[in-house]
Design a protein around this motif. Structure first.
Motif, short mmCIF file in Angstrom:
data_model
loop_
_atom_site.label_atom_id
_atom_site.label_comp_id
_atom_site.label_asym_id
_atom_site.label_seq_id
_atom_site.Cartn_x
_atom_site.Cartn_y
_atom_site.Cartn_z
N ASN A 37 0.86 -1.18 0.00
CA ASN A 37 0.00 0.00 0.00
C ASN A 37 0.90 1.23 0.00
N ILE A 41 5.09 1.88 0.96
CA ILE A 41 6.02 2.40 -0.04
C ILE A 41 6.74 3.64 0.48
N PHE A 88 4.47 -4.99 -10.08
CA PHE A 88 3.31 -5.24 -9.25
C PHE A 88 2.43 -6.28 -9.92
N THR A 90 -1.67 -8.15 -9.28
CA THR A 90 -2.90 -8.15 -8.51
C THR A 90 -3.22 -9.58 -8.12
N ILE A 95 -2.84 -5.71 -4.18
CA ILE A 95 -1.67 -5.52 -5.04
C ILE A 95 -0.44 -5.95 -4.25
N MET A 149 7.78 3.58 -7.52
CA MET A 149 6.82 2.57 -7.05
C MET A 149 5.49 3.22 -6.69
N TYR A 153 1.98 2.44 -8.33
CA TYR A 153 0.94 1.92 -7.44
C TYR A 153 -0.32 2.75 -7.56
N LYS A 154 -0.18 4.07 -7.54
CA LYS A 154 -1.35 4.96 -7.64
C LYS A 154 -2.09 4.77 -8.96
#
Length: 170
Positions: A37, A41, A88, A90, A95, A149, A153-154
Motif C-alpha cells: 500500500n 512504499i 506489481f 494483482t 496488489i 513505485m 501503485y497509484k
C-alpha cells in the motif's frame, strides 16, 4: 582514552554494510507476499531520512556539490536496476510486489560496486565523510525507487474512468 584507529573503523563499517545489506534482503524475502500500500512504499525513505541528523556532527559534513553528485548518482544510476525489476501484480483484490529473481543479485551487485568505490574514495576523504557520501547515494537510490513505485501503485489503484465520463470521445 584514545581514538579508534581507521582500520578498526573500516572493518566495522564493512561489517555493518554487509549486515545491513543482508538484513534488507531478509526483510524483502519475508515481505514478498504481503499486500503493498502507499504507506508501505513511503515509510522506508521517511525512516531513512532520519540519517541526515548525522550532519550535525562537523566531521561528517561534506561540500554541497559532493552531496548533490552522490544523490544524483543514486537517483539516476543505482536506482535504475531496482526500478526495472520491481513489478506489481494483482492477487484477488490486493496488489503485491512481484518477486524478482534478480533482486538478490542486484543488491549484491550494488553492494560490490559500493564496496569498490568505497576503497577508492576513502583514500581522498575521511571515513565519516565517506559514510556521508554513501548514505546520500543510498538515499537517492531509495527515494527514486520508491517515488517510482508510488507512482505506479497509484495508477493501479486509481479507479478507471470511462472515456465518456472523462470528457473523451463518445
Amino acid at each position: 582514552m584514545g581514538s579508534i584507529s581507521p582500520s578498526i573503523l573500516q572493518i566495522g563499517g564493512t561489517v555493518g554494510m554487509v549486515a545491513i545489506a543482508l538484513l534488507a534482503m531478509l526483510i524483502r524475502f519475508k515481505t514478498r507476499n504481503r499486500p503493498i500500500n502507499a504507506k508501505r512504499i513511503i515509510i522506508p525513505p521517511l525512516g531513512m531520512s532520519t540519517g541526515f541528523f548525522m550532519f550535525v556532527v562537523p566531521e561528517v559534513r561534506i561540500p554541497l556539490l559532493w552531496a548533490l553528485a552522490a544523490f544524483l548518482v543514486g537517483w539516476f544510476i543505482f536506482s535504475y536496476p531496482l526500478i526495472k525489476t520491481t513489478k506489481f501484480e494483482t492477487v484477488g483484490n490486493e496488489i503485491v510486489v512481484q518477486q524478482s529473481r534478480m533482486f538478490f543479485f542486484i543488491l549484491l551487485g550494488l553492494l560490490a560496486v559500493r564496496f569498490l568505490l568505497h576503497q577508492v574514495i576513502e583514500h581522498y576523504i575521511t571515513i565519516p565523510q565517506t559514510a556521508a557520501l554513501f548514505f546520500i547515494l543510498a538515499f537517492g537510490t531509495l527515494l527514486h525507487w520508491r517515488v517510482n513505485m508510488l507512482s505506479r501503485y497509484k495508477r493501479l489503484v486509481q479507479p478507471q474512468i470511462p472515456l465518456e465520463e472523462a470528457g473523451g470521445p463518445s
